[in-house]
Design an enzyme around this catalytic site. Sequence first.
Site, PDB file in Angstrom:
ATOM      1  N   SER A   1     -87.176  62.159  54.110  1.00 59.19           N
ATOM      2  CA  SER A   1     -88.199  61.469  54.896  1.00 59.19           C
ATOM      3  C   SER A   1     -88.629  62.359  56.066  1.00 59.19           C
ATOM      4  O   SER A   1     -89.131  63.451  55.845  1.00 59.19           O
ATOM      5  CB  SER A   1     -87.671  60.104  55.350  1.00 59.19           C
TER       6      SER A   1
ATOM      7  N   GLU B   1     -90.308  53.895  46.546  1.00 58.71           N
ATOM      8  CA  GLU B   1     -90.390  54.304  47.953  1.00 58.71           C
ATOM      9  C   GLU B   1     -90.875  53.189  48.887  1.00 58.71           C
ATOM     10  O   GLU B   1     -90.292  52.924  49.937  1.00 58.71           O
ATOM     11  CB  GLU B   1     -91.354  55.492  48.104  1.00 58.71           C
TER      12      GLU B   1
ATOM     13  N   HIS C   1     -86.896  53.708  49.287  1.00 59.13           N
ATOM     14  CA  HIS C   1     -86.920  54.893  50.146  1.00 59.13           C
ATOM     15  C   HIS C   1     -85.518  55.179  50.683  1.00 59.13           C
ATOM     16  O   HIS C   1     -84.897  54.318  51.291  1.00 59.13           O
ATOM     17  CB  HIS C   1     -87.902  54.639  51.307  1.00 59.13           C
TER      18      HIS C   1
END
Length: 549
Positions: A218, A336, A430
């Site tokens: 990320s 995600e 995610h």
Amino acid sequence: MKATKICRMLPLTLAVVTLFAGPAAAASDPMVDAPAGKMQGSEAKGVRIFKGIPFAAPPVGKLRWAPPQPVPDWQDVRDTTKFGAACMQPKPRGPSIYAWELPAMSEDCLSLNIWAPENATRAPVFVWIHGGSLTTGSGGDPLYDGSALAARGMIIVSINYRLGALGYLAHPELSAESSEGVSGNYGLLDQIAALQWVKRNIGAFGGDAANVTIAGESAGALSVMYLMAAPEARGLFDKAIAQSAYMVSAPALREKRNGMIPAEEQGIDLTTKLGIDDLVALRAMPAEEIAEKAPAAGYFPFPVIDGKTVPRQLVETFDRNEQAPVPILAGFNAGEIRSLRFLLPKAPDNAFAYEAAIRANYGEFADAYLSRYPAKNMEESMLAATRDAMYGWTSERLVSNQAALGIPAYLYLFDHGYPATQEWNLHAFHAAELPFVFDTAGKTPPLWPKIPNKLSERKLIAAMGDYWASFARSGQPRAKGQPDWLSYSQNKAFMHFADKPRLGHNLFPGTAALHEAVVCRRRAAGDTAWNWNIGVISPPLPPKAEGCQ
């Protein structure tokens, strides 16, 4: 003059350093004598662990919003058995699967942690950069415990870096006091300082300073891309891993470009909202107040295109082949956006309204868009479109750019679910891959969907750890008893991590090309960002331009 050179020229008296003279070491306690100084750590199951090692001076007082300054080498033995404080960040504002109760936060936070196998000699080095939107997180999070990866023969390093407004604020007054006339990017400069410390000291821990992999997820993967683009980071790493990276547009320091408000103007807006009118008062403001109030005031941290540390937009750097020419492993997760629904716009009232919005926004690309993201299932289409436009497009762009240079590049899709994720509609959400990479299924945050202790899960954890460790060691991801992971250059190969690893080719055919075509036109128009404005909230497609579809 580069910021790192400035750091070396400033007198060491600027560095406010707290030394910890450790207790008398027991016979079993590992001791390291590095160029920075002697350190006493701890040991568990054949892995030596050293925590809270300062790699730069505390960024406090006049060093708040300054490039990181060096720490003087120490003479006494430093106790490195406890994690350093996390960098200042806002407290969680509600339940989150990602939230930890941080044991300590401080502005004095520039430290790193090392996990090293016993008797390591010239071992590959894996430097982990945590995620958290450049706003939250810590290198000491249990999820990133490096013990299992270190047991595979690697040196694991996790780092802290300045976050939020304390890490990325740009402001005309800050630029004026800089010899280079720039501001912002302090968190990125911290990461570079950490890599410089690793280059100088990691050999004392048994690591190979000539075989360093930077890795992150990320915002950590975003940082990996900026390190690949930063001239000052060149030569500090040899491979890169980017998990769920997003190559979105970034603000320039002073000019309004690509639909982004200049970073210095964002800084003025923040200080105005904080009721501060000069740097003296701003530096006197308690750090915890800045960390809490900046997000509430609408400030969002992001690297700044300053022409120095960040020369230009990432897409331009990669198009010009100016990024670090290193092997890369990159990928994203099938779900995600299932845990990031704040990135989704409000759904239209019905399928007719959805299709009308897409046709109005995407012009001649509307049919291609609707074939992939049809109106008949708006929720799933919107989840997939945002995932693909941010994370999928970025991952495939990274590997295709490196492959075009003849450099090994490996693509993956993490598509694994288990009962808790299926029950909560969070399939492959995610960051869901992290405990599989680090083998930390028992160390996830309190609200994280719990991973069952089953043979199938343990096999996938073993495979992913093997692949990641192999890539860090040799630049080729290999896993015992698993299929060979081919480079993307071999018919767009990718590894599909579902119930087990399976090799595939041509992931989501044509999807990355569609989003690349949209980004190309937005870039050519010059007044439109290419982040978080997807689908029904997309601006109208700009006209066709030279070099674009």
